[in-house]
Design a protein around this motif. Structure first.
Motif, short mmCIF file in Angstrom:
data_model
loop_
_atom_site.label_atom_id
_atom_site.label_comp_id
_atom_site.label_asym_id
_atom_site.label_seq_id
_atom_site.Cartn_x
_atom_site.Cartn_y
_atom_site.Cartn_z
N TRP A 79 0.82 -1.21 0.00
CA TRP A 79 0.00 0.00 0.00
C TRP A 79 0.84 1.26 0.00
CZ3 TRP A 79 -4.84 -1.29 -0.94
CH2 TRP A 79 -5.22 -2.60 -0.63
N GLY A 185 -11.93 -8.91 3.37
CA GLY A 185 -12.28 -10.13 2.65
C GLY A 185 -11.96 -11.38 3.42
N HIS A 206 -9.60 -15.19 -4.98
CA HIS A 206 -10.85 -14.50 -4.64
C HIS A 206 -12.04 -15.23 -5.25
CE1 HIS A 206 -9.42 -10.90 -2.57
NE2 HIS A 206 -8.36 -10.94 -3.37
N LEU A 210 -11.33 -17.35 -0.44
CA LEU A 210 -10.02 -17.13 0.18
C LEU A 210 -9.72 -18.18 1.24
CD1 LEU A 210 -10.13 -13.23 0.54
CD2 LEU A 210 -8.78 -14.56 -1.09
N PRO A 239 -7.81 -4.18 4.52
CA PRO A 239 -6.37 -4.10 4.77
C PRO A 239 -5.77 -2.71 4.49
CG PRO A 239 -6.76 -5.05 2.63
CD PRO A 239 -8.10 -4.80 3.22
N SER B 390 -15.40 -16.30 0.89
CA SER B 390 -14.84 -15.00 1.27
C SER B 390 -14.05 -14.44 0.10
CB SER B 390 -13.94 -15.16 2.49
OG SER B 390 -13.06 -16.24 2.30
N CYS B 391 -14.23 -13.15 -0.17
CA CYS B 391 -13.48 -12.52 -1.25
C CYS B 391 -13.08 -11.12 -0.81
CB CYS B 391 -14.29 -12.48 -2.54
SG CYS B 391 -13.53 -11.48 -3.84
N GLY B 392 -13.97 -10.14 -0.98
CA GLY B 392 -13.69 -8.78 -0.47
C GLY B 392 -12.64 -8.02 -1.24
N ALA B 393 -12.30 -8.46 -2.46
CA ALA B 393 -11.25 -7.78 -3.22
C ALA B 393 -11.60 -6.32 -3.48
CB ALA B 393 -11.01 -8.51 -4.54
N ALA B 395 -13.56 -4.24 -1.68
CA ALA B 395 -13.47 -3.43 -0.46
C ALA B 395 -12.02 -3.22 -0.07
CB ALA B 395 -14.22 -4.11 0.68
N GLU B 396 -11.22 -4.25 -0.33
CA GLU B 396 -9.80 -4.20 -0.01
C GLU B 396 -9.11 -3.03 -0.71
OE1 GLU B 396 -6.12 -7.24 -0.89
OE2 GLU B 396 -8.12 -8.05 -0.67
N LEU B 397 -9.45 -2.83 -2.00
CA LEU B 397 -8.77 -1.82 -2.80
C LEU B 397 -9.39 -0.43 -2.67
CD1 LEU B 397 -6.39 -2.21 -4.98
CD2 LEU B 397 -7.30 -4.28 -4.00
N ARG B 404 -17.41 -1.39 1.39
CA ARG B 404 -16.88 -2.05 2.57
C ARG B 404 -17.55 -3.40 2.73
NH1 ARG B 404 -15.10 2.02 7.24
NH2 ARG B 404 -14.80 3.87 5.97
N MET B 405 -16.87 -4.30 3.42
CA MET B 405 -17.49 -5.58 3.74
C MET B 405 -18.29 -5.37 5.03
SD MET B 405 -16.62 -7.41 1.24
CE MET B 405 -16.88 -9.16 1.55
N GLU B 413 -21.46 -11.23 5.66
CA GLU B 413 -20.65 -10.13 5.15
C GLU B 413 -20.63 -10.15 3.63
OE1 GLU B 413 -16.81 -9.40 6.75
OE2 GLU B 413 -17.83 -8.34 8.38
#
Lengths: 305, 470
Positions: A79, A185, A206, A210, A239, B390-393, B395-397, B404-405, B413
């Motif tokens: 990041w 995630g 993904h 995960l 994160p 689970s993924c959340g890619a 929201a992560e970026l 958001r998750m 979620e």
């Protein structure tokens, strides 16, 4: 238990054992044989003192690094966020590890991460490129497919194959230095999750879930040592972190050659802040990467001055 | 010794031109160490400044244009000699050609037909059709079509062939910038002069790539002279000089003065753009492409962009691409393609280097809230919703927390959207593992907006109740 399940269990156990033996130069069982703990947790705020104290308890960094070896130190530097944000591993710790590794006579130390933000920005803003270069490491790019090699994963896996950075494959010793934080995630990121920066295409993980796939990244080659930085831990908005992210002042460093144990101890910290333990840790134990049941391990709890 | 002395001006000119060409080319290849070059050189591209003037651009750019124009009236076409990257490329081509062929150039009288193409491209630019100008303006042509970046391109290939065959013919027959500089330099105060010692041998005419020197008659077409100064080096009797007009006869007379006044009026008139005409040519596209940050609106981008693709070249994430057939109203102008890359939260490079002001420079703080599009979540396609994994890619970026998750419709979620904070950077679309079409996408907006400022809450850090919770 009928005969079939008995044979299955036996075969599974044998596979797990053979994997355990084949992975990593020094499994925690070997440390135990010498009378050292499986996992060391050290409280404190001074990262270098915490690292020194932890490694002393494990018999010194020389247990893991020999003279003339090529070493990869793999931080989280995904990041373009400065160290105060807690999104990347602290440069002070990474720099200290690199210097110690070089003092042991390592031939070469590499540092890279397949970043989430633009790689140039992430390398610079995290402060890690500068810190690692000054400490004597070679900071390598990981932003294009040319640096990666496709590898078939052993055994029955969901991913089947992935592309590892050539330096991850080349290194004699891999020291995994993640920062512990919340992850939208995967719930949490520490030792196992940090391997997603050693491969190129993260989308298959993904896509397939995960929890199922994260541990599979360590099946081909397992880091020799995991150093989880958990001094000030982001517990929401991870994160990346947002303006309203909350932090846990856990003042901890968790060091173990067992990534599953290191992650489980880390997860217990986050659990204290209300975050559920991610399923991928148990999954990691199931495929033979380590021990998730901390009761079964010899844990040494220390405090660094 | 004397021989070497008179080569000095030509060598100096060549050195400056080639050095700037190299710097510019290198800066686009290595934008990080050479960002100072990207922040300065494009700002002094005369053709880009003309585009800024015609599209009623920023006052600062117009001021630079006026100063550069004034300098041309006094000193001639120094721009073509030193600052034009395409000119330097053509000079290089001519020199390489000279190695293989000794064929000489010759003086040609000026022709009115030479004004046709440049005037047409300028009129169309005025009317809002930037494409012909973009294909002829030397900086746009060099950056957008150059072999350095996008692979061999037919247009640059043709320009190089033209340069090999007839030197700087492009500059005086096709180039809209060259056309305007020619009018400005027609009566320049400083120019090449023939001394009395000249024997009319014609050596200068044979080297003149602009075909503007008539050595047999001791005559010079000042407008067409691109100041390469090579003639100074070849004159066997050192009979050529560059300097102030010596005799009164060479001072501007009334007729050219009137012409120049008319030109100035024309330039001023371009401020009074016929809005109705422009509105017709600057139509809205059927789809919703994402315009680069700082573009303000589709109309603003279409009006000011000269198609130089500088922004496309410098984008560190390669997220900006020339728009294709799917958005014809954008005519090759830059758009953000999140499948290629996303717009880096802290990066403002494209807005800083835009030479026409089509992308208005944004500070980091402005960029953080500069909305170029809006997120669109196709929930049914999301892997978390479909497979309960689970993924959340996304929201992560997400840099602003717009995605958001959190507990969603399913109770578990899943990505939850707060549109207020979305700036349309496309990070979520790029990260989403669903292909060929991401489950989370960005829809471009034609009038860019300011998104809500991300919430900043300073809370006390939690502490552990147990020293070791394991």
């Amino acid at each position: 238990m009928n005969r079939r399940t008995f044979i299955k269990t036996l075969a599974g156990g044998a596979l797990a054992l053979s994997l355990e033996a084949g992975l990593g130069s020094l499994p925690s069982s070997a440390l135990r044989a010498q009378g050292f703990p499986d996992l060391v947790a050290t409280r404190g705020t001074n990262l270098t003192a915490m690292f020194d104290k932890s490694l002393e308890a494990l018999g010194g960094l020389g247990q893991f690094v020999k003279s003339g070896q090529t070493v990869l130190v793999k931080p989280n530097m995904g990041w373009a966020i400065d160290p105060a944000g807690g999104a990347n591993t602290n440069p002070v710790l990474v720099s200290h590890i690199i210097k110690n590794v070089l003092n042991l006579g390592a031939k070469k130390v590499y540092v890279f991460d397949n970043t989430c933000d633009n790689w140039n920005d992430a390398y610079q803003v995290s402060g890690l490129e500068k810190a690692a270069t000054e400490a004597g490491a070679t900071v390598a790019p990981a932003n294009s497919t040319g640096y990666f090699q496709k590898v078939d994963l052993p055994g029955e896996t969901t991913l089947k194959s992935t592309q590892y950075h050539e330096l991850y494959l080349e290194a004699d010793v891999v020291i995994n230095v993640p920062v512990l934080k919340h992850h939208g995630g995967a719930r949490m990121t520490a030792a196992l999750k940090n391997m997603m920066g050693a491969i190129y295409d993260r989308r298959p993980l993904h896509r397939n879930g995960l929890d199922e796939t994260i541990p599979e990244l360590m099946l081909y080659k397992k880091p020799n040592l995991n150093v989880v930085e958990a001094v000030r831990v982001m517990i929401s908005g991870g994160p990346r972190g947002h303006g309203d992210s909350r932090y846990l002042s856990s003042q901890m460093m968790i060091v173990s050659p067992d990534p599953v144990a290191a992650d489980m101890a880390s997860a217990k910290l986050l659990e204290a802040a209300g975050i559920k333990i991610p399923e991928y840790i148990e999954q990691g134990a199931k495929i033979g990467l380590g021990v998730a049941d901390l009761e079964k391990l010899n844990i040494q709890r220390l405090t660094a001055a | 010794m004397k021989n070497n002395c008179r080569r000095v001006p030509a060598w100096t000119r060549r050195f400056i031109a080639y050095a700037l060409l190299l710097l510019l080319a290198a800066a686009f290849l290595y934008p990080i160490p050479l960002d100072a070059v990207l922040h300065t050189l494009p700002k002094f591209q005369f053709g880009q400044l003309i585009a800024a003037l015609i599209s009623d651009g920023q006052g600062e750019l117009i001021a630079i244009l006026l100063i550069m124009a004034l300098l041309t009236v006094i000193f001639g076409r120094y721009f073509c000699a030193c600052l034009c990257p395409l000119g330097a490329l053509m000079d290089l081509t001519s020199r390489i050609r000279a190695v293989f062929s000794k064929q000489a150039f010759a003086y040609k009288p000026d022709s009115r037909f030479r004004a046709l193409v440049p005037i047409l491209s300028l009129v169309l630019l005025w009317a809002g059709l930037n494409l012909p100008f973009g294909l002829l303006e030397p900086y746009s042509l060099f950056v957008a079509k150059s072999v350095f970046y996008s692979g061999p391109n037919l247009i640059i290939f043709l320009v190089i062939i033209l340069a090999a065959v007839s030197g700087r013919a492009f500059c005086n027959c096709l180039c809209p910038t060259g056309f305007i500089l020619k009018l400005l330099a027609k009566n320049s105060k400083f120019h090449l002069t023939f001394k009395d010692s000249c024997l009319k041998c014609g050596a200068c005419s044979r080297i003149c790539r602009a075909s503007c020197l008539d050595g047999k008659n001791k005559n010079l077409d000042k407008g067409r002279c691109v100041l390469c100064l090579d003639c100074l080096a070849v004159c066997p009797r050192d009979s050529l000089a560059w300097g102030e007009a010596a005799s009164a006869a060479q001072l501007p007379n009334r007729r050219p003065f009137l012409k120049q006044a008319a030109l100035s009026l024309l330039a001023a008139g371009s401020y009074l753009t016929p809005e109705a005409l422009r509105a017709k040519t600057l139509a809205q596209p059927p789809l919703a492409p994402i315009l680069p940050p700082g573009a303000l609106s589709l109309a603003h981008l279409n009006a000011h962009c000269s198609l130089c693709h500088s922004c496309v070249r410098v984008c560190p994430n390669e997220a900006l691409v020339p728009s294709g057939a799917e958005s014809p109203a954008l005519w090759d102008r830059p758009v953000l393609d999140p499948y290629q890359g996303f717009c880096q939260y802290d990066c403002t490079l494209c807005t800083e280097i835009c030479p026409t002001g089509a992308l208005v420079a944004l500070s980091k703080e402005e960029k953080h809230q500069a909305r170029v599009g809006l997120v669109f979540f196709e929930r049914e396609e999301c892997v978390v919703v479909r497979n309960r994994t689970s993924c959340g890619a996304c929201a992560e970026l997400c840099p602003t927390g717009a995605v958001r998750m959190a507990q969603g419709l399913s109770g578990d979620e899943e990505p939850v959207i707060s549109e207020n904070y979305c700036i349309g950077c496309g990070a979520c679309q790029q990260a989403c593992p669903v292909r060929p079409t991401s489950a989370i996408r960005v829809n471009g907006i034609f009038i860019q907006q300011t998104a809500a400022r991300p919430v900043i809450v300073e809370t006390e850090d939690l502490t552990l109740t147990d020293d070791f919770p394991f």
